[in-house]
Structure formats: structure tokens, C-alpha cells
Design a protein around this motif. Structure first.
Motif, PDB file in Angstrom:
ATOM      1  N   GLY A  90     -15.489  14.974  -8.727  1.00  0.00           N
ATOM      2  CA  GLY A  90     -16.288  13.781  -8.933  1.00  0.00           C
ATOM      3  C   GLY A  90     -16.990  13.334  -7.668  1.00  0.00           C
ATOM      4  N   TYR A  91     -16.828  14.096  -6.598  1.00  0.00           N
ATOM      5  CA  TYR A  91     -17.408  13.744  -5.302  1.00  0.00           C
ATOM      6  C   TYR A  91     -18.935  13.715  -5.347  1.00  0.00           C
ATOM      7  N   SER A  92     -19.542  14.709  -5.977  1.00  0.00           N
ATOM      8  CA  SER A  92     -21.012  14.764  -6.044  1.00  0.00           C
ATOM      9  C   SER A  92     -21.570  13.584  -6.831  1.00  0.00           C
ATOM     10  N   LYS A  93     -20.928  13.291  -7.955  1.00  0.00           N
ATOM     11  CA  LYS A  93     -21.363  12.155  -8.779  1.00  0.00           C
ATOM     12  C   LYS A  93     -21.207  10.848  -8.000  1.00  0.00           C
ATOM     13  N   LEU A  94     -20.110  10.733  -7.279  1.00  0.00           N
ATOM     14  CA  LEU A  94     -19.874   9.535  -6.479  1.00  0.00           C
ATOM     15  C   LEU A  94     -20.916   9.402  -5.372  1.00  0.00           C
ATOM     16  N   SER A  95     -21.233  10.510  -4.709  1.00  0.00           N
ATOM     17  CA  SER A  95     -22.212  10.435  -3.609  1.00  0.00           C
ATOM     18  C   SER A  95     -23.582   9.997  -4.118  1.00  0.00           C
ATOM     19  N   ALA A  96     -23.909  10.331  -5.366  1.00  0.00           N
ATOM     20  CA  ALA A  96     -25.179   9.896  -5.948  1.00  0.00           C
ATOM     21  C   ALA A  96     -25.142   8.417  -6.346  1.00  0.00           C
ATOM     22  N   ALA A  97     -23.937   7.907  -6.649  1.00  0.00           N
ATOM     23  CA  ALA A  97     -23.800   6.527  -7.121  1.00  0.00           C
ATOM     24  C   ALA A  97     -23.718   5.505  -5.986  1.00  0.00           C
ATOM     25  N   LEU A  98     -23.407   5.947  -4.785  1.00  0.00           N
ATOM     26  CA  LEU A  98     -23.223   5.018  -3.668  1.00  0.00           C
ATOM     27  C   LEU A  98     -24.444   5.017  -2.750  1.00  0.00           C
ATOM     28  N   PRO A  99     -24.665   3.891  -2.035  1.00  0.00           N
ATOM     29  CA  PRO A  99     -25.894   3.741  -1.254  1.00  0.00           C
ATOM     30  C   PRO A  99     -25.989   4.547   0.040  1.00  0.00           C
ATOM     31  N   GLY A 100     -24.895   5.081   0.536  1.00  0.00           N
ATOM     32  CA  GLY A 100     -25.010   5.816   1.797  1.00  0.00           C
ATOM     33  C   GLY A 100     -23.715   6.481   2.203  1.00  0.00           C
ATOM     34  N   ALA A 101     -23.767   7.150   3.354  1.00  0.00           N
ATOM     35  CA  ALA A 101     -22.617   7.917   3.842  1.00  0.00           C
ATOM     36  C   ALA A 101     -21.418   7.015   4.156  1.00  0.00           C
ATOM     37  N   HIS A 102     -21.679   5.833   4.692  1.00  0.00           N
ATOM     38  CA  HIS A 102     -20.578   4.922   5.025  1.00  0.00           C
ATOM     39  C   HIS A 102     -19.827   4.494   3.763  1.00  0.00           C
ATOM     40  N   ALA A 103     -20.552   4.144   2.728  1.00  0.00           N
ATOM     41  CA  ALA A 103     -19.926   3.729   1.470  1.00  0.00           C
ATOM     42  C   ALA A 103     -19.153   4.887   0.843  1.00  0.00           C
ATOM     43  N   LEU A 104     -19.695   6.086   0.947  1.00  0.00           N
ATOM     44  CA  LEU A 104     -19.020   7.268   0.421  1.00  0.00           C
ATOM     45  C   LEU A 104     -17.727   7.541   1.183  1.00  0.00           C
ATOM     46  N   ALA A 105     -17.791   7.478   2.503  1.00  0.00           N
ATOM     47  CA  ALA A 105     -16.597   7.693   3.324  1.00  0.00           C
ATOM     48  C   ALA A 105     -15.533   6.644   3.024  1.00  0.00           C
ATOM     49  N   GLU A 106     -15.955   5.410   2.850  1.00  0.00           N
ATOM     50  CA  GLU A 106     -15.023   4.326   2.527  1.00  0.00           C
ATOM     51  C   GLU A 106     -14.336   4.578   1.184  1.00  0.00           C
ATOM     52  N   ALA A 107     -15.085   5.016   0.193  1.00  0.00           N
ATOM     53  CA  ALA A 107     -14.527   5.289  -1.134  1.00  0.00           C
ATOM     54  C   ALA A 107     -13.543   6.452  -1.090  1.00  0.00           C
TER      55      ALA A 107
END
Length: 141
Positions: free
Chosen positions: A51-68
Motif C-alpha cells: 500500500g506504499y505506492s497508493k499512500l505516496s500518491a495520497a499524501l502531499p509530500g515526502a515528509h508526510a509519507l515518512a511520518e505515516a
């Protein structure tokens, strides 16, 4: 131990794998580090998030992705540590975990059993994670 003080050793120890501690020695006088090859049997568990790819598309940037992802890794690592696994490496959305057979009390069979129990525990306790910053988006193991 390859730290300059007991405080450093106490604080850093949980973040450095047991296998690393077994392979690195420090001269008491010069404080030079020596790196020793370790060989032996290990049980290896590869934990991968789907689900990482889907999540990376749903979040606004790298910081938000790393936080999740870090929010999901925290309970995963807690389960691994409770199972006496040794986190060898974080690789993006995956974790490599080892159980080294380092003594007669830690046979390869007991290490495999520990890794299998950890995998089952991970699925049971952390198999699915709803990302707080992206409602409706879930990560899975």
C-alpha cells in the motif's frame, strides 16, 4: 563496547543491532575500532509494507509519507524487539530482521521458531494500519 561513555552506550544500544555489537570491538587504550567478520546461521524475516505506492500518491509530500510510514514502523519494531529479533536494516518500506544462532542455547531451529512466531504476531497485532493523515488509506504487511 564502542562508545566513549556509559551514557552514550545506554542511549545508543537499542538502536544498534546485537550482531553489530558482536562484530565491532574497540581497543581500550587507543579507542580504535576493529571490525570482525561474523559467520553463522540466522533466521531472516523480511517485513514489507503493501500500500506504499497508493499512500505516496495520497499524501502531499515526502515528509508526510515518512511520518505515516514511521507511525506504522513503531508498533512493528516493538513487536520485533519483544520477539528478540535484531533489526538489521530499514529499506524504504521494508525491514530486514535477523535472529542469529550465536550459541548452543540459540540454535538455528529456535531462531526459525522465533522468527515464525514474530511473523504471526506481526500479522495478528499489526497486519493492517489505518493512516491517520490519509483517511481511508490503509497499509498492510
Amino acid at each position: 563496547m564502542f562508545f566513549q561513555s556509559r551514557v552514550q552506550a545506554t542511549v545508543a544500544k537499542p538502536f544498534i543491532s546485537k550482531l553489530t555489537h558482536a562484530c565491532v570491538t574497540q581497543d581500550d587504550y587507543t579507542h580504535d575500532l576493529s571490525f570482525n567478520k561474523w559467520s553463522g546461521d540466522v533466521a531472516l524475516l523480511f517485513v514489507d509494507i503493501s500500500g506504499y505506492s497508493k499512500l505516496s500518491a495520497a499524501l502531499p509530500g515526502a515528509h508526510a509519507l515518512a511520518e505515516a510510514v514511521n507511525g506504522y514502523f513503531t508498533p512493528i519494531v516493538d513487536i520485533i524487539v519483544a520477539a528478540q529479533g535484531d533489526v538489521l536494516k530499514f529499506a524504504g518500506d521494508a525491514i530486514m530482521v535477523v535472529w542469529p544462532a550465536t550459541s548452543t542455547r540459540q540454535t538455528l531451529e529456535s531462531c526459525i521458531y522465533a522468527a515464525l512466531n514474530c511473523a504471526l504476531d506481526l500479522q495478528k497485532k499489526a497486519g493492517t494500519y489505518e493512516v491517520p493523515s490519509a483517511p481511508g488509506t490503509k497499509l498492510h504487511l
